[in-house]
Design a protein around this motif. Structure first.
Motif, PDB file in Angstrom:
ATOM      1  N   TRP A  84     -63.040  86.713 102.938  1.00  0.00           N
ATOM      2  CA  TRP A  84     -62.051  85.665 102.666  1.00  0.00           C
ATOM      3  C   TRP A  84     -60.908  86.216 101.833  1.00  0.00           C
ATOM      4  CZ3 TRP A  84     -60.213  83.831  97.999  1.00  0.00           C
ATOM      5  CH2 TRP A  84     -59.313  82.763  98.093  1.00  0.00           C
ATOM      6  N   ALA A  85     -59.703  85.792 102.140  1.00  0.00           N
ATOM      7  CA  ALA A  85     -58.534  86.018 101.289  1.00  0.00           C
ATOM      8  C   ALA A  85     -57.526  84.921 101.592  1.00  0.00           C
ATOM      9  CB  ALA A  85     -57.921  87.395 101.540  1.00  0.00           C
ATOM     10  N   ASP A  86     -56.768  84.539 100.586  1.00  0.00           N
ATOM     11  CA  ASP A  86     -55.721  83.526 100.750  1.00  0.00           C
ATOM     12  C   ASP A  86     -54.489  84.214 101.321  1.00  0.00           C
ATOM     13  OD1 ASP A  86     -53.784  81.590 100.592  1.00  0.00           O
ATOM     14  OD2 ASP A  86     -53.980  81.259  98.428  1.00  0.00           O
ATOM     15  N   VAL A  87     -54.182  83.945 102.572  1.00  0.00           N
ATOM     16  CA  VAL A  87     -53.085  84.636 103.238  1.00  0.00           C
ATOM     17  C   VAL A  87     -51.733  84.289 102.622  1.00  0.00           C
ATOM     18  CG1 VAL A  87     -52.647  82.897 105.043  1.00  0.00           C
ATOM     19  CG2 VAL A  87     -52.253  85.333 105.529  1.00  0.00           C
ATOM     20  N   ALA A  88     -51.656  83.180 101.883  1.00  0.00           N
ATOM     21  CA  ALA A  88     -50.394  82.798 101.233  1.00  0.00           C
ATOM     22  C   ALA A  88     -50.286  83.313  99.806  1.00  0.00           C
ATOM     23  CB  ALA A  88     -50.254  81.274 101.247  1.00  0.00           C
ATOM     24  N   LEU A 124     -49.016  78.181 109.821  1.00  0.00           N
ATOM     25  CA  LEU A 124     -48.808  79.605 110.086  1.00  0.00           C
ATOM     26  C   LEU A 124     -47.335  79.969 110.278  1.00  0.00           C
ATOM     27  CD1 LEU A 124     -51.863  80.137 112.445  1.00  0.00           C
ATOM     28  CD2 LEU A 124     -51.553  81.201 110.209  1.00  0.00           C
ATOM     29  N   ASP A 125     -46.444  78.965 110.292  1.00  0.00           N
ATOM     30  CA  ASP A 125     -45.006  79.223 110.368  1.00  0.00           C
ATOM     31  C   ASP A 125     -44.393  79.440 108.992  1.00  0.00           C
ATOM     32  OD1 ASP A 125     -44.705  79.025 113.171  1.00  0.00           O
ATOM     33  OD2 ASP A 125     -44.629  76.839 113.053  1.00  0.00           O
ATOM     34  N   ARG A 126     -45.104  79.125 107.930  1.00  0.00           N
ATOM     35  CA  ARG A 126     -44.553  79.243 106.587  1.00  0.00           C
ATOM     36  C   ARG A 126     -44.192  80.684 106.261  1.00  0.00           C
ATOM     37  NH1 ARG A 126     -48.514  75.996 102.563  1.00  0.00           N
ATOM     38  NH2 ARG A 126     -48.214  78.007 101.493  1.00  0.00           N
ATOM     39  N   ALA A 127     -43.094  80.869 105.514  1.00  0.00           N
ATOM     40  CA  ALA A 127     -42.627  82.217 105.192  1.00  0.00           C
ATOM     41  C   ALA A 127     -43.653  82.983 104.373  1.00  0.00           C
ATOM     42  CB  ALA A 127     -41.295  82.131 104.446  1.00  0.00           C
ATOM     43  N   ASP A 128     -44.306  82.310 103.412  1.00  0.00           N
ATOM     44  CA  ASP A 128     -45.280  83.025 102.583  1.00  0.00           C
ATOM     45  C   ASP A 128     -46.510  83.427 103.397  1.00  0.00           C
ATOM     46  OD1 ASP A 128     -46.057  80.350 102.855  1.00  0.00           O
ATOM     47  OD2 ASP A 128     -46.826  80.188 100.804  1.00  0.00           O
ATOM     48  N   VAL A 129     -46.865  82.609 104.358  1.00  0.00           N
ATOM     49  CA  VAL A 129     -47.999  82.940 105.224  1.00  0.00           C
ATOM     50  C   VAL A 129     -47.647  84.113 106.136  1.00  0.00           C
ATOM     51  CG1 VAL A 129     -49.482  82.082 107.083  1.00  0.00           C
ATOM     52  CG2 VAL A 129     -48.971  80.620 105.108  1.00  0.00           C
ATOM     53  N   GLY A 132     -47.890  87.180 104.248  1.00  0.00           N
ATOM     54  CA  GLY A 132     -49.289  87.560 104.073  1.00  0.00           C
ATOM     55  C   GLY A 132     -49.860  88.204 105.319  1.00  0.00           C
ATOM     56  N   LEU A 133     -49.525  87.683 106.475  1.00  0.00           N
ATOM     57  CA  LEU A 133     -49.999  88.279 107.729  1.00  0.00           C
ATOM     58  C   LEU A 133     -49.476  89.708 107.885  1.00  0.00           C
ATOM     59  CD1 LEU A 133     -49.574  85.239 110.153  1.00  0.00           C
ATOM     60  CD2 LEU A 133     -51.706  86.114 109.178  1.00  0.00           C
ATOM     61  N   ALA A 134     -48.217  89.923 107.512  1.00  0.00           N
ATOM     62  CA  ALA A 134     -47.665  91.275 107.567  1.00  0.00           C
ATOM     63  C   ALA A 134     -48.374  92.194 106.577  1.00  0.00           C
ATOM     64  CB  ALA A 134     -46.163  91.238 107.279  1.00  0.00           C
ATOM     65  N   THR A 135     -48.785  91.637 105.441  1.00  0.00           N
ATOM     66  CA  THR A 135     -49.521  92.418 104.448  1.00  0.00           C
ATOM     67  C   THR A 135     -50.878  92.847 104.995  1.00  0.00           C
ATOM     68  OG1 THR A 135     -48.420  91.285 102.614  1.00  0.00           O
ATOM     69  CG2 THR A 135     -50.514  92.346 102.128  1.00  0.00           C
ATOM     70  N   VAL A 136     -51.546  91.942 105.696  1.00  0.00           N
ATOM     71  CA  VAL A 136     -52.827  92.272 106.318  1.00  0.00           C
ATOM     72  C   VAL A 136     -52.637  93.385 107.345  1.00  0.00           C
ATOM     73  CG1 VAL A 136     -54.720  91.391 107.750  1.00  0.00           C
ATOM     74  CG2 VAL A 136     -53.775  89.965 105.924  1.00  0.00           C
ATOM     75  N   ALA A 137     -51.595  93.281 108.140  1.00  0.00           N
ATOM     76  CA  ALA A 137     -51.322  94.319 109.140  1.00  0.00           C
ATOM     77  C   ALA A 137     -51.057  95.665 108.472  1.00  0.00           C
ATOM     78  CB  ALA A 137     -50.126  93.909 109.996  1.00  0.00           C
ATOM     79  N   ALA A 138     -50.276  95.661 107.400  1.00  0.00           N
ATOM     80  CA  ALA A 138     -49.956  96.908 106.695  1.00  0.00           C
ATOM     81  C   ALA A 138     -51.198  97.550 106.101  1.00  0.00           C
ATOM     82  CB  ALA A 138     -48.922  96.633 105.606  1.00  0.00           C
ATOM     83  N   ALA A 139     -52.194  96.734 105.783  1.00  0.00           N
ATOM     84  CA  ALA A 139     -53.455  97.256 105.251  1.00  0.00           C
ATOM     85  C   ALA A 139     -54.373  97.780 106.347  1.00  0.00           C
ATOM     86  CB  ALA A 139     -54.158  96.164 104.457  1.00  0.00           C
ATOM     87  N   GLY A 140     -53.963  97.637 107.598  1.00  0.00           N
ATOM     88  CA  GLY A 140     -54.761  98.140 108.709  1.00  0.00           C
ATOM     89  C   GLY A 140     -55.953  97.268 109.047  1.00  0.00           C
ATOM     90  N   LEU A 141     -55.890  95.989 108.670  1.00  0.00           N
ATOM     91  CA  LEU A 141     -56.998  95.074 108.880  1.00  0.00           C
ATOM     92  C   LEU A 141     -56.663  94.063 109.975  1.00  0.00           C
ATOM     93  CD1 LEU A 141     -57.817  94.374 105.138  1.00  0.00           C
ATOM     94  CD2 LEU A 141     -59.171  95.791 106.711  1.00  0.00           C
ATOM     95  N   ALA A 142     -57.691  93.470 110.549  1.00  0.00           N
ATOM     96  CA  ALA A 142     -57.522  92.350 111.479  1.00  0.00           C
ATOM     97  C   ALA A 142     -57.477  91.048 110.689  1.00  0.00           C
ATOM     98  CB  ALA A 142     -58.666  92.315 112.480  1.00  0.00           C
ATOM     99  N   PHE A 143     -56.907  90.016 111.294  1.00  0.00           N
ATOM    100  CA  PHE A 143     -56.900  88.684 110.684  1.00  0.00           C
ATOM    101  C   PHE A 143     -57.573  87.718 111.629  1.00  0.00           C
ATOM    102  CE2 PHE A 143     -55.179  84.499 109.631  1.00  0.00           C
ATOM    103  CZ  PHE A 143     -55.386  84.474 108.252  1.00  0.00           C
ATOM    104  N   ASP A 144     -58.677  87.125 111.185  1.00  0.00           N
ATOM    105  CA  ASP A 144     -59.389  86.135 111.990  1.00  0.00           C
ATOM    106  C   ASP A 144     -58.715  84.778 111.863  1.00  0.00           C
ATOM    107  OD1 ASP A 144     -61.351  88.060 112.645  1.00  0.00           O
ATOM    108  OD2 ASP A 144     -62.924  86.537 112.584  1.00  0.00           O
TER     109      ASP A 144
END
Length: 288
Positions: A84-88, A124-129, A132-144
């Motif tokens: 779990w992580a808060d994507v925002a 999922l359209d929110r700028a902060d979200v 966060g999704l881009a941050t997950v991608a930069a970490a090389g992780l998938a997002f469920d």
């Protein structure tokens, strides 16, 4: 080789308050790595992905990664963790770095937020979200993606906006399988739109629960067929959603239901659904 790409472990007293619902009494008890090992061995499942269970606290990540480390050290089945992580969260990058510094942190393969609990279908359209999704991608992780049907359109937009991110749709987006044809119609359009994004894969999971206590293989077949048509078998993976599935079916019943509900497939396609897609998507250290 069978990989279960979606299961949970929990001890209710550690903050899983959603289990207080009277309808969930059957699964309001501890489910441990030992319990999991018994179920997987009986079903002939060799590897699995442990997914956060709605506790929504960083302490769960430490616990789950510890389970995965113990499993790896002892030849057990847990090959990866979706924590779990808060994507925002503006400090998401630091949180992910901290997770990787934990025992078992090398087995972190993805993260998940409880997007289904957000009232706004366009969350999922929110700028902060999106950040966060881009941050997950930069970490090389998938997002469920655990989302409702009314959130699928926003999920498709997010997939297009962050094409470098590997997105994994849980439970087909939770269609109303229990509603039959009306449920299929309400879900099919936005589901197909999301499937058109090449960076999205989908779990054939949670279906018996969405179908309810009176579920049948015949009732599952139209949804499974639509998933195969939209994603192709190289972007689909089996997930038991154990122990949530125990509300309506045992582990073996879930696995057998998917086998029966799938259309005729060649051996390579079957291997993709039941293992290869999960290994590739999550980068699991599991044999092909």
């Amino acid at each position: 080789m069978i990989v279960d790409a979606h299961h949970h472990l929990w001890r209710p007293e550690r903050g899983y308050t959603w289990l207080d619902d009277p309808d969930l009494a059957a699964i309001r008890r501890p489910f441990t790595p030992q319990d999991l090992g018994v179920e997987l061995a009986r079903a002939g499942v060799r590897h699995s992905v442990l997914v956060e269970g709605g506790r929504c606290h960083a302490d769960e990540a430490a616990e789950h990664l510890g389970h995965a480390a113990d499993s790896a050290a002892n030849g057990g089945p847990i090959a990866g963790v979706v924590a779990w992580a808060d994507v925002a969260d503006p400090d998401l990058a630091a949180t992910l770095r901290a997770y990787r510094g934990l025992r078992g942190g090398e087995l972190l393969v993805g993260v998940r937020s409880q997007v289904q609990g957000e009232v706004d279908p366009d969350y999922l359209d929110r700028a902060d979200v999106r950040h966060g999704l881009a941050t997950v991608a930069a970490a090389g992780l998938a997002f469920d993606l655990v989302v409702r049907v009314d959130q699928l359109a926003a999920a498709a937009r997010a997939a297009q906006a962050v094409p470098e991110l590997r997105l994994v749709l849980d439970h087909l987006g939770k269609p109303r399988i229990d509603a039959g044809e009306p449920g299929l119609r309400a879900w099919l359009g936005p589901f197909t739109e999301l499937a058109a994004r090449p960076n999205v894969t989908c779990k054939l999971s949670g279906m018996v629960t969405e179908a309810g206590a009176q579920w049948t293989v015949e009732g599952l077949r139209p949804f499974v067929a639509a998933a195969v048509a939209a994603f192709g078998t190289d972007r689909l993976m089996f997930g038991s959603d154990w122990p949530v599935c125990l509300l309506v079916a045992d582990y073996a019943g879930v696995l057998d239901a998917l086998r029966q509900a799938l259309p005729p497939l060649d051996p390579a396609a079957v291997a993709a659904v039941f293992g290869a897609t999960a290994v590739r998507t999550y980068g699991l250290a599991a044999p092909s």
